[in-house]
Scaffold this active site. Structure first.
Site, PDB file in Angstrom:
ATOM      1  N   ARG A 603       0.821  -1.213   0.000  1.00 19.42           N
ATOM      2  CA  ARG A 603       0.000   0.000   0.000  1.00 19.42           C
ATOM      3  C   ARG A 603       0.846   1.250   0.000  1.00 19.42           C
ATOM      4  O   ARG A 603       1.921   1.284   0.628  1.00 19.42           O
ATOM      5  CB  ARG A 603      -0.884   0.041   1.245  1.00 19.42           C
ATOM      6  CG  ARG A 603      -2.219  -0.608   1.014  1.00 19.42           C
ATOM      7  CD  ARG A 603      -3.085  -0.467   2.215  1.00 19.42           C
ATOM      8  NE  ARG A 603      -2.668  -1.444   3.219  1.00 19.42           N
ATOM      9  CZ  ARG A 603      -3.473  -1.896   4.145  1.00 19.42           C
ATOM     10  NH1 ARG A 603      -4.704  -1.458   4.229  1.00 19.42           N
ATOM     11  NH2 ARG A 603      -3.044  -2.782   5.015  1.00 19.42           N
ATOM     12  N   SER A 664       8.123  -4.857   6.390  1.00 17.53           N
ATOM     13  CA  SER A 664       7.868  -5.931   7.358  1.00 17.53           C
ATOM     14  C   SER A 664       8.797  -7.130   7.193  1.00 17.53           C
ATOM     15  O   SER A 664       8.347  -8.260   6.928  1.00 17.53           O
ATOM     16  CB  SER A 664       6.423  -6.384   7.234  1.00 17.53           C
ATOM     17  OG  SER A 664       5.599  -5.270   7.228  1.00 17.53           O
ATOM     18  N   ASP A 718       6.197  -3.724  10.621  1.00 19.38           N
ATOM     19  CA  ASP A 718       4.733  -3.631  10.728  1.00 19.38           C
ATOM     20  C   ASP A 718       4.241  -3.765  12.165  1.00 19.38           C
ATOM     21  O   ASP A 718       3.236  -3.175  12.555  1.00 19.38           O
ATOM     22  CB  ASP A 718       4.023  -4.626   9.798  1.00 19.38           C
ATOM     23  CG  ASP A 718       4.504  -6.062   9.955  1.00 19.38           C
ATOM     24  OD1 ASP A 718       5.446  -6.305  10.737  1.00 19.38           O
ATOM     25  OD2 ASP A 718       3.937  -6.957   9.268  1.00 19.38           O
TER      26      ASP A 718
HETATM   27  C1  BG6 Z   1      -1.770  -4.842   7.611  1.00 20.49           C
HETATM   28  C2  BG6 Z   1      -0.659  -3.906   7.946  1.00 20.49           C
HETATM   29  O1  BG6 Z   1      -2.977  -4.330   8.036  1.00 20.49           O
HETATM   30  O2  BG6 Z   1      -1.484  -6.073   8.208  1.00 20.49           O
HETATM   31  C3  BG6 Z   1       0.630  -4.471   7.420  1.00 20.49           C
HETATM   32  O3  BG6 Z   1      -0.913  -2.629   7.397  1.00 20.49           O
HETATM   33  C4  BG6 Z   1       0.871  -5.836   7.979  1.00 20.49           C
HETATM   34  O4  BG6 Z   1       1.708  -3.630   7.733  1.00 20.49           O
HETATM   35  C5  BG6 Z   1      -0.324  -6.688   7.688  1.00 20.49           C
HETATM   36  O5  BG6 Z   1       2.032  -6.403   7.430  1.00 20.49           O
HETATM   37  C6  BG6 Z   1      -0.192  -8.044   8.268  1.00 20.49           C
HETATM   38  O6  BG6 Z   1      -1.269  -8.856   7.868  1.00 20.49           O
HETATM   39  P1  BG6 Z   1      -1.318  -9.658   6.517  1.00 20.49           P
HETATM   40  O7  BG6 Z   1      -2.384 -10.648   6.751  1.00 20.49           O
HETATM   41  O8  BG6 Z   1      -1.669  -8.690   5.444  1.00 20.49           O
HETATM   42  O9  BG6 Z   1       0.018 -10.282   6.330  1.00 20.49           O
HETATM   43  C1  GLC Z   2       7.824 -11.791   9.149  1.00 19.93           C
HETATM   44  C2  GLC Z   2       8.825 -10.685   9.140  1.00 19.93           C
HETATM   45  C3  GLC Z   2       8.538  -9.714  10.240  1.00 19.93           C
HETATM   46  C4  GLC Z   2       7.122  -9.259  10.170  1.00 19.93           C
HETATM   47  C5  GLC Z   2       6.201 -10.428  10.187  1.00 19.93           C
HETATM   48  C6  GLC Z   2       4.767 -10.033  10.085  1.00 19.93           C
HETATM   49  O1  GLC Z   2       8.028 -12.525  10.277  1.00 19.93           O
HETATM   50  O2  GLC Z   2      10.117 -11.207   9.270  1.00 19.93           O
HETATM   51  O3  GLC Z   2       9.407  -8.626  10.151  1.00 19.93           O
HETATM   52  O4  GLC Z   2       6.870  -8.391  11.235  1.00 19.93           O
HETATM   53  O5  GLC Z   2       6.513 -11.295   9.127  1.00 19.93           O
HETATM   54  O6  GLC Z   2       4.479  -9.424   8.881  1.00 19.93           O
END
Ligand code: BG6
Ligand code: GLC
Ligand code: GLC
Length: 978
Positions: A603, A664, A718
């Site tokens: 995003r 992340s 994240d």
């Molecule tokens: C989102 C966050 O809502 O959730 C992200 O904005 C995060 O930063 C993510 O990585 C984690 O959830 P998923 O299911 O999208 O991996």
């Molecule tokens: C993975 C990444 C970590 C992140 C997590 C959730 O474990 O290594 O940095 O916070 O996924 O997205």
């Protein structure tokens, strides 16, 4: 009126003590297996009147249009006219017209359909109880089974040893033994009855040594029951001659198991319970066409048939068929049989154990035929028409005439002498002239029973025809019960009447095998197969079921790894400093750009932080797999292209807003705006990025794309973005948790505990990177072979082992591997491996959330699996659901153990007795799974009882948090360096 009749009929009734010994119900010797009577010579069968007969035209007597046939009444020529009238009046009451039969057929069909639809008010006259039998036998069932029959044959209990060969047409004679149930047991306590049954089992096993190992028992229990499983069945109410206390409303299988246990026969396992009608139907050898109706007329009467599951409202199933026990004995309990009931029926009902109940059964069932005859004979004797006007104590005693007596007396091939003997046995002094009248009474009663039974069967056939939507129904009916064996005429009348009532049905009748015992064994064989499958399923899922001790162990290991990581010692937890030292205080202002990379979506966001709150505009872009796993240049060029596109769309082109980058993946940060990628995780694997500063990679791409320079202020994980985002609303939020594609956590640690970062006071947010927990092998004992398979097939084998047991990217794969294993064992999908199931990632974690949803019926679970191309039965669907539950439960519990470790650490850091803390959470698995969040919370409560933890679901994603970190940094930059 009924009461008057009763008084009249029972005038001079003697007490029970006067009963002729050995002839009362339950007192006569064992009603041994039916001693088959020789087939009677062919008798003219009464033809059904198509018109309403005149009162003179006795229905059910042997009157026919054919001059060659005689009626029993005409065979009996009483001397006096008034006596003749007396007899006619009496027997006339037993006549049933064709129109009346048609009414019964229609009424019963109506009640059946009301009950199928689940109508509650008014309660339908029949129950239509679904059984757990879903298909007629294949003929391939095999094994040795114990069968215990209770309730099918009145006061007797049968034990059988049945061998199913699995080969069509190859039968092994069963061994069987019959026991008489004493009257005081039939009317005693439930415990007495079931202890008696267990005792009979032991006696049978002593007399027929069949080996001692794991005996599988099928329980034929022939009373109305609510079945909730193949071996779970709650008695609704006793019928026929039973009335044991404390059994109604109880699971009869459990009562039998308890009794077997009390007897110490632990080698017997009760694995199926069936109604006698079901045993009758299932016992049929598979013929040209399957047998889909079971009809029993023994002491009681009932039928079962195969209904389309989608028509049974009580069932959570819309495919295939299910066997439904009609329980037609209760038809008429609502008064529908009113015009047909004679004074004798009323008298019989009132003297029965269950007055006003089972009214239809009381006109048809063998238990009542003898009794009706007795009441009529007694009446006629009293009126001076029979036995010279004298009666006997036995004739006045309930149960003194047995159904087999009725059959014998009615049979013209049985000489008059035998009839006289039976009557004399009742203490009567019959004249030869009495014989024919007695015969006609027996014929009237049993003919009416056969006709009524035919009308009820016609209703079932009509129902079958309607549910199959077939004009011309071809069907096989299995018949069982001693009334068929004793009364050959009963069978022929039934058959002829059915043909008249449902001419469009081509019905063939087959007598049941081994009195239904074989059918019970067939159902038991199926149950045994399912039980074996269940054991294999349990064994497979056992390693996923973690106990409290194991979870506490995970928590302790996590604490240890955290401490080591913080000290900079070798640990699977990296405990990365983030340079975020404070959660927002609400004074932050400005417009910021944010990027959010690493979750399900990539995003780009515009975040406006104003006095009135935070407004977010965002755009989701995809990161195709070939980009995520291509070159670093490709990936970062793609990111810049998306930013440029977003700026253009938002009218921001040319502006250089401060940017917060949610990235992340594990990064070693040296400051807020510097992050060296340690290694990729989840599905990313772009080349030449590991070991490089992500902010530099972004800036290089900007240069390559000649885009406007970006002011990258902060790079955040994240988890951190989520904590900050939730912290904006709740200052107690000091932990961030992600359970989505991957899993990870961050929390506010005391700076003094963080090696490698200068300063001893204050706090810093630590990115734990807990996905890698256990990569040093410490989770080995919890890891299953399925986890190993998933790990080995991943792009980073040996890495992120904790994440691979918890997060959305892997749970579907774990389930898929378990399903493959269960299929190879033959437990699932009939052992057939499908190409689809072999396909990696075919089973998305989203399916776990869908399948485990409480609002989803099993049929919807099936639909999901079928959409995946998996050929599922309901049993399969249930097992898949259990697999999903085991896998997601373990994931939530492991995650909970991790959270417990963190909050306990925070509490101890602060030297607090009790800690109240909030955790900001994000991630599709956590948010979409129906039970994940509550299981995490429950585990935390269990493992960290001194912490009160509130979970806050992040509403706006971590981009907002990244912008807030950027805002804090900008604010502080004006005064001091962050
Ligand atoms: C989102 C966050 O809502 O959730 C992200 O904005 C995060 O930063 C993510 O990585 C984690 O959830 P998923 O299911 O999208 O991996
Ligand atoms: C993975 C990444 C970590 C992140 C997590 C959730 O474990 O290594 O940095 O916070 O996924 O997205
Ligand atoms: C009674 C029982 C029923 C059984 C029938 C025949 O009607 O309620 O369950 O099938 O008798 O034995």
């Amino acid at each position: 009126m009924a009461v008057q009749w009763r008084e009249h009929l029972l005038q001079g009734t003697s007490t029970g003590q006067d009963r002729k010994p050995g002839r009362g119900r339950g007192q006569q010797g064992p009603p041994m297996r039916p001693h088959l009577l020789k087939a009677p010579p062919s008798l003219p069968i009464p033809t059904l009147e198509t018109e309403l007969p005149s009162r003179e035209n006795l229905w059910g007597t042997y009157t026919t249009q054919s001059p060659s046939s005689r009626t029993l009444l005409t065979m009996w020529e009483p001397g006096a006219g008034c006596e003749r009238r007396e007899v006619q009046e009496c027997l006339q009451q037993f006549q049933v017209t064709r129109a009346q039969l048609q009414q019964i057929q229609a009424g019963l069909l109506d009640s059946m359909e009301q009950a199928l639809r689940g109508q509650a008010n008014p309660a339908p006259a029949v129950r239509m109880l679904p059984t757990y039998v879903g298909s007629t036998p294949h003929g391939t069932e095999q094994g040795d089974f114990l069968v215990l029959e209770l309730g099918a044959t009145g006061a007797s209990l049968r034990v059988l040893w049945v061998t199913l060969t699995g080969v069509d047409g190859h039968r092994v004679e069963p061994r069987s033994q019959e026991f008489v149930i004493p009257q005081e047991v039939m009317l005693g306590t439930g415990q007495q009855l079931f202890d008696f049954a267990a005792c009979c089992l032991s006696e049978f096993l002593d007399a027929h040594p069949v080996g001692n190992q794991g005996l599988q028992l099928g329980f034929s229990f022939s009373f109305p029951c609510h079945q909730t499983g193949l071996a779970r069945s709650t008695l609704i109410s006793w019928t026929k001659g039973f009335r044991c206390s404390g059994v109604e409303g109880q699971d009869v299988v459990q009562l039998l198991r308890d009794a077997i246990q009390r007897r110490g026969a632990s080698n017997i396992d009760v694995i199926a319970v069936v109604n006698d009608t079901v045993g009758t139907m299932m016992g049929c050898e598979p013929g040209v066409r399957p047998c889909e109706v079971g009809l029993v007329v023994d002491t009681g009467t009932n039928a079962c048939y195969m209904e389309e599951a989608r028509h049974v409202a009580a069932l959570d199933e819309d495919r295939g068929r299910v066997c439904v026990s009609v329980e037609w004995g209760s038809f008429g309990d609502d008064g529908a049989l009113g015009p047909l009931l004679t004074a004798f029926d009323h008298a019989l009902d009132l003297e029965s154990l269950n007055p006003h109940a089972q009214r239809f059964e009381k006109m048809v069932g063998g238990l009542y035929l003898g009794e009706l005859v007795r009441l009529v004979l007694s009446h006629l004797a009293q009126r001076g028409v029979l036995f010279g006007g004298s009666s006997s104590p036995a004739l006045q005693s309930q149960g003194s005439i047995l159904p087999e007596d009725v059959a014998a007396m009615e049979d013209p091939s049985v000489g008059a002498a035998h009839v006289l003997t039976i009557l004399q046995g009742l203490g009567l002094s019959p004249e030869v002239s009495d014989v024919e009248l007695v015969r006609s009474v027996c014929a009237a009663v049993s003919t009416r029973a056969a006709r009524l039974c035919a009308a009820a069967l016609a209703a079932v056939l009509a129902r079958l025809q309607r549910s199959r939507e077939q004009q011309m129904l071809q069907v096989t009916v299995a018949t069982g019960g001693r009334v068929f064996e004793w009364h050959r005429r009963f069978h022929s009348i039934l058959q002829e009447t059915v043909a008249l009532l449902v001419p469009e049905c081509d019905v063939s009748f087959i007598p049941s095998v081994d009195g239904g015992g074989r059918g019970v064994a067939v159902v038991t064989a199926v149950a045994a197969r399912l039980a074996a499958h269940r054991r294999l399923l349990e064994e497979t899922l056992m390693p996923f079921r973690l106990n409290c001790e194991q979870l506490a162990g995970v928590q302790a290991q996590m604490r240890e790894a955290m401490a080591k990581g913080l000290r900079g010692e070798a640990s699977s937890l990296r405990m990365l400093p983030t340079y975020v030292r404070a959660t927002p205080d609400g004074s932050e202002r400005g417009d910021f750009l944010a990027l959010d990379l690493g979750g399900t979506n990539f995003r780009v966001l515009l975040v406006r932080v104003t006095e009135g709150g935070v407004q977010i505009t965002n755009q989701v872009y995809s990161v195709p797999e070939h980009v995520a796993q291509g070159s670093g240049q490709q990936l970062f060029d793609h990111i810049v292209d998306c930013i440029v596109d977003f700026q253009r769309a938002q009218g921001l082109s040319g502006q250089s807003l401060p940017l917060g980058f949610t990235f992340s993946f594990p990064c070693k940060q040296l400051g807020l705006d510097q992050g060296i990628l340690l290694n990729w995780t989840k599905g990313f694997n772009a080349l030449d990025c590991e070991g490089r500063d992500v902010v530099c990679l972004l800036r290089e791409a900007i240069r390559r794309r000649q885009a406007v320079e970006l002011n990258v202020v902060a790079i955040v994980n994240d988890t951190v973005g989520t904590m900050m985002s939730c912290g904006y609303e709740d200052p107690r939020c000091e932990m961030g948790l992600i359970v989505g594609t991957g899993t990870n956590a961050c929390y506010m640690e005391e700076l003094r505990n963080v090696a490698g970062v200068a300063g001893d006071s204050g706090q810093m947010c630590i990115n734990m990177e807990w996905g890698a927990f256990g990569d040093d092998g410490s989770l080995g004992s919890l890891s299953t072979c399925f986890d190993d398979s998933v790990d080995q097939a991943s792009i980073n084998p040996g890495k992120q082992r904790f994440e691979k047991m918890i997060s959305g990217m892997y749970l579907g794969e774990i389930v898929r591997h378990i399903l493959l294993h269960l299929t190879s064992l033959g437990v699932l999908f009939r052992g057939q491996q499908t190409q689809r199931l072999q396909t990696r990632d075919i089973f998305k974690t989203k399916f776990l959330s869908d399948i485990e949803s409480d609002s989803l019926a099993l049929r919807q679970v099936r639909a999901i699996l079928e959409d995946l191309g998996l050929p599922v039965t309901s049993d399969d669907a249930l097992m898949v659901l259990e697999v999903c539950q085991a896998v997601s439960r373990r994931a939530a519990q492991l995650c909970g153990a991790g959270v417990a470790a963190v909050v306990e650490k925070i509490r101890e850091n602060r030297g607090l007795e009790e800690l109240t803390v909030s955790v900001g959470v994000d991630g599709t698995l956590y948010k979409l799974h129906p039970h994940f969040s509550s299981l995490v919370a429950a585990t935390v409560r269990q493992l960290a009882p001194r912490c009160t933890v509130t979970f806050l679901e992040s509403e706006d994603g971590s981009g907002k948090g990244a912008a807030l970190v950027t805002a804090v940094a900008c604010r502080l930059a004006q005064t001091t360096r962050v």
